[in-house]
Design a protein around this motif. Structure first.
Motif, PDB file in Angstrom:
ATOM      1  N   ARG A   1      -2.910   3.795   4.649  1.00 49.18           N
ATOM      2  CA  ARG A   1      -2.677   4.481   3.682  1.00 49.18           C
ATOM      3  C   ARG A   1      -1.789   3.715   2.683  1.00 49.18           C
ATOM      4  O   ARG A   1      -2.433   4.218   1.100  1.00 49.18           O
ATOM      5  CB  ARG A   1      -1.733   5.517   4.129  1.00 49.18           C
ATOM      6  CG  ARG A   1      -3.259   6.140   4.525  1.00 49.18           C
ATOM      7  CD  ARG A   1      -1.953   7.291   5.419  1.00 49.18           C
ATOM      8  NE  ARG A   1      -2.930   8.771   6.148  1.00 49.18           N
ATOM      9  CZ  ARG A   1      -3.611   9.245   5.256  1.00 49.18           C
ATOM     10  NH1 ARG A   1      -2.992   8.913   3.834  1.00 49.18           N
ATOM     11  NH2 ARG A   1      -4.315  10.567   5.104  1.00 49.18           N
ATOM     12  N   GLY A   2      -1.336   2.386   2.617  1.00 47.74           N
ATOM     13  CA  GLY A   2      -0.303   1.532   1.821  1.00 47.74           C
ATOM     14  C   GLY A   2      -1.353   0.640   1.097  1.00 47.74           C
ATOM     15  O   GLY A   2      -1.475   0.410  -0.194  1.00 47.74           O
ATOM     16  N   PHE A   3      -2.190   0.292   1.805  1.00 46.28           N
ATOM     17  CA  PHE A   3      -3.186  -0.638   0.807  1.00 46.28           C
ATOM     18  C   PHE A   3      -4.251   0.409  -0.047  1.00 46.28           C
ATOM     19  O   PHE A   3      -4.215  -0.475  -0.942  1.00 46.28           O
ATOM     20  CB  PHE A   3      -3.899  -1.107   2.186  1.00 46.28           C
ATOM     21  CG  PHE A   3      -5.361  -2.048   1.288  1.00 46.28           C
ATOM     22  CD1 PHE A   3      -5.219  -3.134   0.288  1.00 46.28           C
ATOM     23  CD2 PHE A   3      -6.736  -1.590   1.128  1.00 46.28           C
ATOM     24  CE1 PHE A   3      -6.006  -3.846   0.515  1.00 46.28           C
ATOM     25  CE2 PHE A   3      -8.017  -2.343   0.924  1.00 46.28           C
ATOM     26  CZ  PHE A   3      -7.860  -3.229   0.658  1.00 46.28           C
ATOM     27  N   ILE A   4      -4.685   1.883   0.816  1.00 43.85           N
ATOM     28  CA  ILE A   4      -4.944   2.543  -0.745  1.00 43.85           C
ATOM     29  C   ILE A   4      -3.663   2.741  -1.352  1.00 43.85           C
ATOM     30  O   ILE A   4      -4.944   2.929  -2.625  1.00 43.85           O
ATOM     31  CB  ILE A   4      -5.907   4.016   0.593  1.00 43.85           C
ATOM     32  CG1 ILE A   4      -6.620   3.261   1.057  1.00 43.85           C
ATOM     33  CG2 ILE A   4      -6.155   4.905  -0.337  1.00 43.85           C
ATOM     34  CD1 ILE A   4      -6.824   4.725   1.921  1.00 43.85           C
ATOM     35  N   ALA A   5      -3.084   3.097  -0.956  1.00 41.56           N
ATOM     36  CA  ALA A   5      -2.189   3.369  -2.272  1.00 41.56           C
ATOM     37  C   ALA A   5      -1.961   2.040  -3.395  1.00 41.56           C
ATOM     38  O   ALA A   5      -1.260   2.175  -5.041  1.00 41.56           O
ATOM     39  CB  ALA A   5      -0.677   3.835  -1.488  1.00 41.56           C
ATOM     40  N   LEU A   6      -1.690   0.876  -2.537  1.00 43.31           N
ATOM     41  CA  LEU A   6      -2.050  -0.538  -3.582  1.00 43.31           C
ATOM     42  C   LEU A   6      -3.120   0.006  -4.714  1.00 43.31           C
ATOM     43  O   LEU A   6      -3.542  -0.305  -6.201  1.00 43.31           O
ATOM     44  CB  LEU A   6      -1.640  -1.908  -2.667  1.00 43.31           C
ATOM     45  CG  LEU A   6      -1.432  -2.267  -3.577  1.00 43.31           C
ATOM     46  CD1 LEU A   6      -0.230  -2.904  -4.046  1.00 43.31           C
ATOM     47  CD2 LEU A   6      -1.850  -3.968  -2.578  1.00 43.31           C
ATOM     48  N   CYS A   7      -4.017   0.427  -4.326  1.00 38.44           N
ATOM     49  CA  CYS A   7      -5.318  -0.118  -4.954  1.00 38.44           C
ATOM     50  C   CYS A   7      -5.572   0.753  -5.775  1.00 38.44           C
ATOM     51  O   CYS A   7      -6.381   0.672  -7.101  1.00 38.44           O
ATOM     52  CB  CYS A   7      -6.905   0.071  -3.831  1.00 38.44           C
ATOM     53  SG  CYS A   7      -7.286  -0.829  -2.721  1.00 38.44           S
TER      54      CYS A   7
END
Length: 264
Positions: free
Chosen positions: A113-119
């Motif tokens: 979810r953190g990676f998705i938020a970064l994208c």
């Protein structure tokens, strides 16, 4: 109890919410303050309308004389959008699955979810500028930028769709002794497939629009021709390009509606 006391103790229907009123008043005051700080004025607004009127006059009639350049740019934008959507969906499937908190443990779902938020944190134009600086001008930078945007959008919605499914069907498949992959195919996929088709077709529409914007900053596609026409003050050519872009988006909307009906 006297009638006067009864009226005083009676509950007032539709009592005014003074907190909400004060909040709206403060918001209005801030909007006025922010507009004054940004230089908004009635004179500037009317001047802008006059400039806009002259700009629209110069756009008509549309000029399709450079149809070869426009056709090549539209074709490249279409290719960028399709490739970016394909790889974006391909990467979003496992990322969204691992981000679903009802299927993956917390030590996996939260980093995903953190990676998705970064994208999702950066606009595709900003990402396109970064890729243009990294790998140079051309369609590859635009494709990479739109893949990042696709991952941020589809992965988030796909994870939320999985979290909203009924676990009874999943538990029933697990009760048969099926493995994890079989549980996904028989228990999860039937519940999320129609929504996922909608997500994918919407992302294709979005990538078609964004392919124009990333082209303006050097990411390939029709955006480069559009920006060049603006710089040359060929506003009639600009209108021709805009008409073709709108037509392409409308066709994509028809195709996406057909695809949703097929898979529902």
């Amino acid at each position: 109890m006297t009638p006067t006391k009864q009226n005083a103790n009676a509950r007032v229907a539709f009592a005014p919410n003074w907190r909400a009123r004060v909040g709206w008043l403060l918001l209005l005051l801030y909007v006025v303050y922010a507009a004054s700080q940004l230089g908004f004025s009635a004179e500037r607004f009317w001047t802008g309308l006059e400039h806009g009127h002259r700009f629209l006059e110069r756009m008509f009639p549309p000029n399709f004389s450079r149809w070869q350049l426009i056709a090549s740019g539209i074709l490249e934008s279409l290719q960028i959008a399709v490739i970016a959507t394909f790889f974006g969906i391909l990467l979003s499937l496992p990322i969204g699955l691992l981000a679903a908190r009802n299927l993956a443990p917390g030590w996996i779902s939260w980093p995903m979810r953190g990676f998705i938020a970064l994208c999702r944190s950066f606009h595709p134009i900003i990402v396109a500028i970064l890729f243009v600086k990294a790998i140079g001008f051309g369609a590859l930078a635009g494709v990479m930028a739109l893949i990042v945007a696709s991952i941020g959008f589809i992965s988030k919605l796909f994870a939320e769709a999985i979290e909203e499914i009924s676990l009874k069907q999943v538990e029933a498949v697990r009760a048969t002794g099926a493995g994890f992959l079989s549980v996904l195919i028989m228990g999860v996929q039937p519940q999320v497939l129609p929504r996922f088709i909608g997500f994918a077709t919407y992302q294709l529409d979005s990538n078609l629009r964004n392919s124009t914007m990333v082209g303006i900053v050097g990411g390939g596609g029709i955006g480069a021709a559009l920006f060049t026409a603006y710089q040359r003050f060929d506003f009639d050519v600009v209108l021709a390009i805009l008409i073709i872009i709108v037509s392409l988006i409308m066709i994509a909307e028809i195709v996406s509606g057909w695809a949703r009906r097929v898979f529902q």
